[in-house]
Design an enzyme around this catalytic site. Structure first.
Site, short mmCIF file in Angstrom:
data_model
loop_
_atom_site.label_atom_id
_atom_site.label_comp_id
_atom_site.label_asym_id
_atom_site.label_seq_id
_atom_site.Cartn_x
_atom_site.Cartn_y
_atom_site.Cartn_z
CD GLU A 111 -2.90 -1.10 2.33
OE1 GLU A 111 -4.08 -0.74 2.18
OE2 GLU A 111 -2.44 -1.47 3.44
CD GLU A 131 -3.80 -7.19 3.44
OE1 GLU A 131 -2.96 -6.31 3.67
OE2 GLU A 131 -3.74 -7.96 2.44
#
Length: 259
Positions: A111, A131
């Site tokens: 990210e 995730e």
């Protein structure tokens, strides 16, 4: 005295910003993201371009889960929003950011990488979004930035299955711009940052700030903003001089790539 979590060095016109938790694979804690914010803000004032890198064998293994698992719900939401604000300061700040990647580029590390303007990965880099396997969801802007780089379907695949992706595959997907031999990502990133630093500051500002906003607009609105930015950048004294230099053959024309 403890080592800084994020290092900062000015090399000419280039700010070098380093994640400095190599024993933790540069996992991002609240303290790390705040230190990164300070470094990014400093670079905007002192430099014409910046390079972000990770110390050690890995760029960043993502969120510091030991810290995250203890957070109450509201603190987790606020923490995610803080990441958004700080990473937005990279993507839509005043100078270009180039990021050098090696080893793990995972979760929050991916990210962070997605918020930079140019990504350079060496052959050891691998990309992951685990995730789904950890029962959580991206929180550092990945659902917007990474999905727009590689596509929501590919991002969803990575999150659902836990697969990792090589730098060559990631380049084909659009997630990185350059793949270089092992150990050469930082040198290449510095080379690219120096090149970007030579551009007219107003051009760099327009590229950084107009392009992502135009992407979010309708086609007609985007074309209108493009016309405004084209006109604004072309009337600066620096642009006038650079165009005159080109017309009077004081600068070289573009050539075909040698690779």
């Amino acid at each position: 005295m403890d080592e800084p979590l994020v290092t900062y060095e000015l090399s000419g016109e280039i700010a070098l910003i380093g994640l400095n938790r190599p024993t933790k694979r540069n996992a991002i804690s609240d303290r790390v993201v705040e230190a990164l914010h300070v470094a990014v803000e400093r670079a905007q004032v002192e430099a014409k371009a910046a390079v972000i890198f990770g110390a050690g064998k890995h760029f960043c293994a993502g969120l510091d889960l030991a810290e995250h698992v203890e957070k109450p719900l509201i603190a987790a939401v606020q923490g995610s929003r803080r990441w958004h604000k700080i990473f937005d300061g990279i993507e839509r700040g005043g100078i270009p950011f180039v990021i050098a990647l090696q080893g793990a580029v995972v979760g929050g590390g991916f990210e962070l990488a997605a918020s930079a303007h140019v990504r350079v990965a060496d052959e050891t880099a691998f990309f992951g979004l685990p995730e789904g396997t950890r029962g959580i969801f991206v929180g550092g802007g990945g659902s917007v930035r990474i999905a727009r780089l590689i596509g929501a379907a590919r991002m969803g695949d990575m999150m659902l299955t836990g697969r990792t992706v090589s730098p060559v595959q990631m380049e084909q997907w659009g997630g990185v711009s350059y793949v270089v031999p092992q150990g050469q990502a930082l040198d290449k990133a510095m080379e690219l940052a120096r090149a970007a630093a030579q551009n007219a500051p107003m051009s760099n500002y327009a590229i950084i700030n107009a392009l992502p906003r135009i992407r979010d607009m309708s086609s007609e609105d985007g074309l209108f903003v493009e016309s405004l930015m084209s006109s604004l950048t072309s009337v600066t004294p620096e642009a006038t001089q650079r165009l005159r230099d080109f017309l009077e053959k004081r600068v070289a024309k573009l050539e075909a790539p040698k690779e």
